[in-house]
Motif scaffolding. Structure first.
Motif, PDB file in Angstrom:
ATOM      1  N   PHE A  76      60.118  48.132  71.110  1.00 46.41           N
ATOM      2  CA  PHE A  76      58.753  48.433  70.716  1.00 46.41           C
ATOM      3  C   PHE A  76      58.490  49.929  70.784  1.00 46.41           C
ATOM      4  CE2 PHE A  76      58.830  44.301  72.793  1.00 46.41           C
ATOM      5  CZ  PHE A  76      58.194  43.486  71.869  1.00 46.41           C
ATOM      6  N   LYS A  77      57.838  50.427  69.751  1.00 54.84           N
ATOM      7  CA  LYS A  77      57.310  51.787  69.779  1.00 54.84           C
ATOM      8  C   LYS A  77      55.794  51.630  69.807  1.00 54.84           C
ATOM      9  CE  LYS A  77      57.184  56.302  67.730  1.00 54.84           C
ATOM     10  NZ  LYS A  77      57.510  57.177  66.630  1.00 54.84           N
ATOM     11  N   CYS A  78      55.174  52.146  70.848  1.00 49.74           N
ATOM     12  CA  CYS A  78      53.743  51.958  71.069  1.00 49.74           C
ATOM     13  C   CYS A  78      52.976  53.195  70.636  1.00 49.74           C
ATOM     14  CB  CYS A  78      53.492  51.652  72.548  1.00 49.74           C
ATOM     15  SG  CYS A  78      54.537  50.329  73.199  1.00 49.74           S
ATOM     16  N   ASN A  79      52.574  53.217  69.388  1.00 45.35           N
ATOM     17  CA  ASN A  79      51.769  54.318  68.874  1.00 45.35           C
ATOM     18  C   ASN A  79      50.321  54.146  69.323  1.00 45.35           C
ATOM     19  OD1 ASN A  79      53.949  55.486  67.482  1.00 45.35           O
ATOM     20  ND2 ASN A  79      53.644  54.117  65.746  1.00 45.35           N
ATOM     21  N   SER A  80      49.472  55.066  68.942  1.00 47.32           N
ATOM     22  CA  SER A  80      48.081  54.982  69.390  1.00 47.32           C
ATOM     23  C   SER A  80      47.310  53.859  68.695  1.00 47.32           C
ATOM     24  CB  SER A  80      47.367  56.317  69.185  1.00 47.32           C
ATOM     25  OG  SER A  80      47.359  56.657  67.820  1.00 47.32           O
ATOM     26  N   LYS A  81      47.608  53.577  67.426  1.00 42.15           N
ATOM     27  CA  LYS A  81      46.842  52.584  66.661  1.00 42.15           C
ATOM     28  C   LYS A  81      47.608  51.293  66.380  1.00 42.15           C
ATOM     29  CE  LYS A  81      43.321  55.388  65.769  1.00 42.15           C
ATOM     30  NZ  LYS A  81      42.328  55.448  66.793  1.00 42.15           N
ATOM     31  N   GLU A  82      48.937  51.370  66.441  1.00 39.83           N
ATOM     32  CA  GLU A  82      49.747  50.190  66.132  1.00 39.83           C
ATOM     33  C   GLU A  82      51.032  50.199  66.939  1.00 39.83           C
ATOM     34  OE1 GLU A  82      50.991  50.242  62.032  1.00 39.83           O
ATOM     35  OE2 GLU A  82      52.316  51.941  62.344  1.00 39.83           O
ATOM     36  N   MET A  83      51.644  49.025  66.991  1.00 39.21           N
ATOM     37  CA  MET A  83      52.923  48.868  67.667  1.00 39.21           C
ATOM     38  C   MET A  83      53.972  48.511  66.610  1.00 39.21           C
ATOM     39  SD  MET A  83      53.843  46.266  70.781  1.00 39.21           S
ATOM     40  CE  MET A  83      52.615  46.994  71.846  1.00 39.21           C
ATOM     41  N   ILE A  84      55.107  49.174  66.685  1.00 40.67           N
ATOM     42  CA  ILE A  84      56.217  48.872  65.785  1.00 40.67           C
ATOM     43  C   ILE A  84      57.254  48.106  66.593  1.00 40.67           C
ATOM     44  CG2 ILE A  84      58.032  49.822  64.314  1.00 40.67           C
ATOM     45  CD1 ILE A  84      56.177  52.340  64.046  1.00 40.67           C
ATOM     46  N   ARG A  85      57.708  46.997  66.034  1.00 38.65           N
ATOM     47  CA  ARG A  85      58.679  46.153  66.729  1.00 38.65           C
ATOM     48  C   ARG A  85      59.946  46.039  65.896  1.00 38.65           C
ATOM     49  NH1 ARG A  85      58.334  39.657  67.174  1.00 38.65           N
ATOM     50  NH2 ARG A  85      60.174  39.311  68.474  1.00 38.65           N
ATOM     51  N   ILE A  86      61.062  46.222  66.574  1.00 43.73           N
ATOM     52  CA  ILE A  86      62.362  45.931  65.970  1.00 43.73           C
ATOM     53  C   ILE A  86      62.942  44.762  66.765  1.00 43.73           C
ATOM     54  CG2 ILE A  86      64.716  46.733  65.554  1.00 43.73           C
ATOM     55  CD1 ILE A  86      63.584  49.585  65.304  1.00 43.73           C
ATOM     56  N   TYR A  87      63.297  43.722  66.042  1.00 43.71           N
ATOM     57  CA  TYR A  87      63.881  42.534  66.656  1.00 43.71           C
ATOM     58  C   TYR A  87      65.332  42.435  66.213  1.00 43.71           C
ATOM     59  CZ  TYR A  87      64.845  37.607  67.565  1.00 43.71           C
ATOM     60  OH  TYR A  87      65.419  36.427  67.988  1.00 43.71           O
ATOM     61  N   ILE A  88      66.213  42.283  67.182  1.00 38.80           N
ATOM     62  CA  ILE A  88      67.645  42.174  66.896  1.00 38.80           C
ATOM     63  C   ILE A  88      68.102  40.807  67.375  1.00 38.80           C
ATOM     64  CG2 ILE A  88      69.936  43.169  67.280  1.00 38.80           C
ATOM     65  CD1 ILE A  88      68.311  45.768  68.177  1.00 38.80           C
ATOM     66  N   LYS A  89      68.719  40.053  66.492  1.00 33.05           N
ATOM     67  CA  LYS A  89      69.185  38.697  66.805  1.00 33.05           C
ATOM     68  C   LYS A  89      70.703  38.664  66.731  1.00 33.05           C
ATOM     69  CE  LYS A  89      68.863  34.159  67.182  1.00 33.05           C
ATOM     70  NZ  LYS A  89      68.681  33.597  68.506  1.00 33.05           N
ATOM     71  N   LEU A  90      71.330  38.231  67.817  1.00 33.98           N
ATOM     72  CA  LEU A  90      72.776  38.065  67.867  1.00 33.98           C
ATOM     73  C   LEU A  90      73.077  36.606  67.555  1.00 33.98           C
ATOM     74  CD1 LEU A  90      75.582  39.234  68.515  1.00 33.98           C
ATOM     75  CD2 LEU A  90      75.143  38.713  70.919  1.00 33.98           C
ATOM     76  N   ASN A  91      73.745  36.354  66.439  1.00 32.96           N
ATOM     77  CA  ASN A  91      74.015  34.985  66.001  1.00 32.96           C
ATOM     78  C   ASN A  91      75.342  34.435  66.514  1.00 32.96           C
ATOM     79  OD1 ASN A  91      71.613  34.680  64.375  1.00 32.96           O
ATOM     80  ND2 ASN A  91      72.534  36.204  63.031  1.00 32.96           N
ATOM     81  N   ASN A  92      76.120  35.250  67.169  1.00 38.11           N
ATOM     82  CA  ASN A  92      77.401  34.825  67.733  1.00 38.11           C
ATOM     83  C   ASN A  92      77.173  34.423  69.195  1.00 38.11           C
ATOM     84  OD1 ASN A  92      79.944  34.606  68.859  1.00 38.11           O
ATOM     85  ND2 ASN A  92      80.745  36.473  67.920  1.00 38.11           N
ATOM     86  N   THR A  93      77.186  33.119  69.471  1.00 35.53           N
ATOM     87  CA  THR A  93      76.911  32.642  70.830  1.00 35.53           C
ATOM     88  C   THR A  93      78.082  32.858  71.781  1.00 35.53           C
ATOM     89  OG1 THR A  93      77.530  30.401  70.192  1.00 35.53           O
ATOM     90  CG2 THR A  93      75.176  30.954  70.106  1.00 35.53           C
ATOM     91  N   ASN A  94      79.181  33.407  71.277  1.00 33.73           N
ATOM     92  CA  ASN A  94      80.310  33.765  72.151  1.00 33.73           C
ATOM     93  C   ASN A  94      80.112  35.146  72.774  1.00 33.73           C
ATOM     94  OD1 ASN A  94      81.789  31.385  71.633  1.00 33.73           O
ATOM     95  ND2 ASN A  94      82.487  32.250  69.686  1.00 33.73           N
ATOM     96  N   LYS A  95      79.061  35.825  72.346  1.00 26.99           N
ATOM     97  CA  LYS A  95      78.746  37.157  72.882  1.00 26.99           C
ATOM     98  C   LYS A  95      77.342  37.123  73.462  1.00 26.99           C
ATOM     99  CE  LYS A  95      81.674  39.894  69.795  1.00 26.99           C
ATOM    100  NZ  LYS A  95      82.710  40.150  70.773  1.00 26.99           N
ATOM    101  N   SER A  96      77.054  38.103  74.303  1.00 27.11           N
ATOM    102  CA  SER A  96      75.745  38.187  74.929  1.00 27.11           C
ATOM    103  C   SER A  96      75.361  39.650  75.123  1.00 27.11           C
ATOM    104  CB  SER A  96      75.770  37.480  76.288  1.00 27.11           C
ATOM    105  OG  SER A  96      74.615  37.786  77.026  1.00 27.11           O
ATOM    106  N   PHE A  97      74.104  39.968  74.788  1.00 27.86           N
ATOM    107  CA  PHE A  97      73.617  41.324  75.021  1.00 27.86           C
ATOM    108  C   PHE A  97      73.567  41.652  76.514  1.00 27.86           C
ATOM    109  CE2 PHE A  97      71.305  40.837  70.804  1.00 27.86           C
ATOM    110  CZ  PHE A  97      72.124  41.724  70.126  1.00 27.86           C
ATOM    111  N   LEU A  98      73.588  40.634  77.361  1.00 28.90           N
ATOM    112  CA  LEU A  98      73.527  40.840  78.809  1.00 28.90           C
ATOM    113  C   LEU A  98      74.892  41.141  79.418  1.00 28.90           C
ATOM    114  CD1 LEU A  98      70.986  38.037  79.764  1.00 28.90           C
ATOM    115  CD2 LEU A  98      70.540  40.465  79.334  1.00 28.90           C
ATOM    116  N   ASN A  99      75.936  40.941  78.636  1.00 34.67           N
ATOM    117  CA  ASN A  99      77.295  41.258  79.076  1.00 34.67           C
ATOM    118  C   ASN A  99      77.602  42.698  78.666  1.00 34.67           C
ATOM    119  OD1 ASN A  99      80.230  41.618  78.330  1.00 34.67           O
ATOM    120  ND2 ASN A  99      80.384  39.634  79.359  1.00 34.67           N
ATOM    121  N   ALA A 100      77.998  43.522  79.619  1.00 36.20           N
ATOM    122  CA  ALA A 100      78.208  44.961  79.349  1.00 36.20           C
ATOM    123  C   ALA A 100      79.239  45.190  78.239  1.00 36.20           C
ATOM    124  CB  ALA A 100      78.633  45.672  80.629  1.00 36.20           C
ATOM    125  N   GLU A 101      80.303  44.421  78.254  1.00 34.06           N
ATOM    126  CA  GLU A 101      81.352  44.576  77.236  1.00 34.06           C
ATOM    127  C   GLU A 101      80.820  44.206  75.850  1.00 34.06           C
ATOM    128  OE1 GLU A 101      85.527  42.380  76.577  1.00 34.06           O
ATOM    129  OE2 GLU A 101      85.319  43.300  78.567  1.00 34.06           O
TER     130      GLU A 101
END
Length: 155
Positions: A76-101
């Motif tokens: 999220f980028k929190c500007n004064s009048k609006e918020m911009i959101r970037i959503y990233i979806k990982l479709n490979n369930t063999n990987k995880s954003f929570l795993n450092a590697e």
């Protein structure tokens, strides 16, 4: 109270600032000790007031938030009048954003077919700081925006 009371740990970290805050209320250390013992309601009001002052300052200065979970990243980028959101979806369930590697792999392979990106903006439906606070309360972390800026340039 507009936000929530700071935790005991946060009050300890901000001990000096709290003392200064009390001084602006004409309350010295001796008086504060007396208030805590004899007027718990007034002590609670002072703690709540200080908490709101601190939160208001922190939230006003917050520009970027991020929330990382196993298969999703919300930036999220929190500007004064609006918020911009970037959503990233990982479709490979063999990987995880929570795993450092796996996270490192993501940073090196942002165009992999298993990753989807969405970007949107919205005007605040209530006051800006309240909306930023709600995102923090549900797990978003204040960030410097490096990931937001990097992904924003990619997409």
């Amino acid at each position: 109270m507009k936000y929530r009371q700071l935790t005991k740990e946060q009050f300890l970290e901000l001990h000096h600032e709290f003392s200064e805050f009390l001084a602006t209320q004409q309350i010295d250390a001796k008086e504060w000790t007396k208030i805590k013992k004899e007027n718990a309601l007034m002590a609670e009001k002072e703690l709540n007031l200080f908490s709101d002052v601190v939160w208001e300052d922190v939230l006003t200065k917050t520009e970027y938030l991020e929330h990382i979970s196993e298969y999703d990243i919300n930036l999220f980028k929190c500007n004064s009048k609006e918020m911009i959101r970037i959503y990233i979806k990982l479709n490979n369930t063999n990987k995880s954003f929570l795993n450092a590697e796996d996270y490192s792999w993501f940073l090196k392979n942002p165009f992999d077919d298993s990753i989807d990106y969405f970007k949107a903006s919205k005007k605040y439906s209530e006051d800006r700081n309240s909306e930023v606070f709600k995102l923090i309360e549900i797990g978003s972390q204040i960030s410097k925006g490096e990931l937001f800026l990097m992904i924003s340039q990619l997409i």
